[in-house]
Design an enzyme around this catalytic site. Structure first.
Site, mmCIF file in Angstrom:
data_model
loop_
_atom_site.group_PDB
_atom_site.id
_atom_site.type_symbol
_atom_site.label_atom_id
_atom_site.label_comp_id
_atom_site.label_asym_id
_atom_site.label_seq_id
_atom_site.Cartn_x
_atom_site.Cartn_y
_atom_site.Cartn_z
ATOM 1 C CE LYS A 120 3.354 1.996 -3.586
ATOM 2 N NZ LYS A 120 2.822 1.005 -4.500
HETATM 3 C C1 PLP Z 1 2.060 1.009 -5.371
HETATM 4 C C2 PLP Z 1 2.338 0.134 -6.539
HETATM 5 C C3 PLP Z 1 1.446 0.561 -7.742
HETATM 6 C C4 PLP Z 1 0.085 1.390 -7.781
HETATM 7 O O1 PLP Z 1 0.908 2.957 -7.158
HETATM 8 P P1 PLP Z 1 -0.314 3.962 -6.477
HETATM 9 O O2 PLP Z 1 0.691 5.552 -6.603
HETATM 10 O O3 PLP Z 1 -0.768 3.230 -5.264
HETATM 11 O O4 PLP Z 1 -1.538 4.422 -7.842
HETATM 12 C C5 PLP Z 1 1.277 0.168 -8.826
HETATM 13 N N1 PLP Z 1 2.544 -1.066 -9.338
HETATM 14 C C6 PLP Z 1 2.955 -1.475 -7.766
HETATM 15 C C7 PLP Z 1 3.791 -2.279 -8.655
HETATM 16 C C8 PLP Z 1 2.902 -0.751 -7.271
HETATM 17 O O5 PLP Z 1 3.504 -0.923 -6.453
#
Ligand code: PLP
Length: 476
Positions: A120
């Protein structure tokens, strides 16, 4: 580039106008009016670029209301080797998303080298710089109110810390995050970051955010904003690493590459869909879920059935624990031929807590042409996969990446490279690593002992009025 709503009623908008908002006024999600295309000449030029230069090229296709030289400054400041410094040992310092080859044609793309060790950061760090820039130009401020079960909140706080014009109020469920995640968020000392631990569950935190945002007068007066995964700029920023991963895993631009993505709210893989629509030669997009398999069910059966809270379980890949996928509407809009009337009808059902079934429609037959396939993984699969990847390749992966590796293996095709997106570092989920490997994950030296730093957090009951009062008190 103008942006329209998936529900068709809102006026089209410019990038900077949708940057600070969330949903379109008609309840839909923003998407570009048309997907910008990449030419063969561009792909040839882009192949050799470092991340920040590639990011500028891709983002310029989506952002035409920030002067190019300003955008370059923002992007260069975001994607530095210093910010993404937690690459595994022995990398070229400028290479912020290195590709690790596990087996011939089977790779991991490291996206978790940023400040909070989850993918993120890749988008959120850009959002922080874009917010500061646009607010400054407009002489505005924003109070970001969010709810987190871990990764999103810390990524938002590390992106917004110290930014002019921005305050962050982040709700988290008291005592429900790992000690490491708590330390990451609560040890921040920046004056514009406020952590609020709610003595309830994550869903209650989300309900408070909704309740506050639904108070239109309060929202306007205190300039309440969000940075959740439906934010278009986050999706756009994520498109960049599909290009990077493609170039790393292929030798020439006439090859195809498959991607496997551990999915929750469909934000990450939505960016892959967009990269593919732009003309990047992606073969298949392999969607991996954990036990919360609403998306796997859709791609297998054509039925989208959002789960109740009671049906949604807490798993060892908690960032994928969703009852419905907030970005999924973007893909469905394309799948139904961008017919906003159809999307509006479908989401009338979803918003009323019901499901929809496309299995007997011509839309479902079109799924393969978008490259999507899917699979699911369980706690036992995660443990076995973490163990197997560690024993075979000496690489430690986190629980979310393990879900994707498990599903990717079921879909490998010998002629096409497979790139699994690595979304977090194992240290964030140490308990499960212990369970799988009987040892602690390594952690970057700088984060040694962060659990012992002083923490700053306000503990409150699940009461929207109390949260509002807290915001008012801290807005000066
Ligand atoms: C947020 C997250 C996901 C999922 O991603 P999306 O964009 O919500 O599909 C997967 N793995 C980790 C470690 C995350 O922080």
């Amino acid at each position: 580039m103008r942006y329209l709503s998936t529900r068709g009623h809102a006026e089209s908008q410019a990038f900077c106008d949708i940057l600070l908002g969330g949903l379109a006024p008609d309840g839909g999600l923003y998407l570009p009016e048309i997907y910008p295309q990449v030419s063969a000449a561009e792909l040839a030029e882009w192949r050799e670029l470092p991340y920040h230069a590639l990011a500028l090229r891709v983002l310029q296709k989506f952002i035409d209301d920030i002067p190019a030289c300003d955008l370059k400054t923002l992007v260069d400041r975001t994607y530095t080797a210093q910010t993404y410094r937690w690459c595994r040992a022995g990398r070229d310092a400028g290479d912020i998303t290195p590709l690790t080859t596990l087996a011939p044609g089977f790779h991991l793309l490291e996206l978790s080298n940023g400040p909070t060790l989850a993918f993120k950061d890749m988008a959120m760090q850009l959002l922080g710089n874009l917010f500061e820039y646009v607010l400054d130009k407009r002489h505005e401020t924003i109070n970001i109110l969010g709810a987190t079960s871990g990764d999103t909140g810390s990524a938002a706080e590390y992106a917004m810390r110290g930014k002019r014009g921005v305050r962050v109020f982040m709700l988290s469920p008291h005592g429900k995050m790992s000690a490491f995640q708590r330390a990451q968020m609560y040890s921040l000392a920046d004056a514009n970051i406020f952590n609020i631990a709610i003595t309830a569950m994550f869903d209650d935190c989300q309900d408070i955010v909704k309740a506050v945002s639904n108070d239109a007068a309060f929202k306007a007066r205190y300039k309440i904003g969000a940075v959740n995964s439906i934010n278009w700029a986050r999706v756009a920023a994520q498109v960049v690493y599909y290009f990077k991963g493609y170039f790393e895993a292929s030798k020439s631009n006439d090859q195809h590459v498959d991607f496997c993505v551990p999915s929750g709210n469909f934000g990450n893989i939505c960016a892959g869909h967009i990269a593919r629509m732009m003309g990047l030669p992606i073969g298949r997009l392999v969607l991996a879920t954990n036990e919360n398999d609403v998306l796997d069910e859709f791609f297998r059966t054509g039925v989208y059935r959002p789960r109740s809270t009671a049906e949604t379980c807490v798993t060892s890949s908690p960032s994928m624990d969703i009852s419905k996928a907030s970005n999924f509407e973007r893909f469905v809009f394309d799948l139904v031929g961008r017919d906003a009337d159809v999307v509006r009808e479908l989401w009338k059902e979803v918003d009323a807590g019901r499901s929809f079934d496309l299995s007997k429609t011509p839309y479902f037959a079109k799924l393969p042409q978008y490259g999507f396939v899917s699979g699911r993984s369980t706690h036992a699969d995660r443990l076995a996969t973490i163990r197997d990847v560690w024993q075979k390749y000496g690489t430690m992966i986190d629980t979310h990446t393990a879900d994707a590796v498990k599903v990717a293996r079921e879909h490998v095709d010998a002629r096409t490279p497979m790139v699994v997106l690595e979304t977090a570092q194992p240290v964030k989920f140490a308990e499960t690593i212990q369970e799988a490997l009987g040892r602690d994950p390594m952690r970057p030296a700088e984060l040694e002992g962060i659990e012992n730093l002083p923490q700053r957090v306000a503990v409150m009951p699940a009461d929207a009025e109390a949260v509002k009062a807290f915001v008012v008190r801290h807005c000066g």
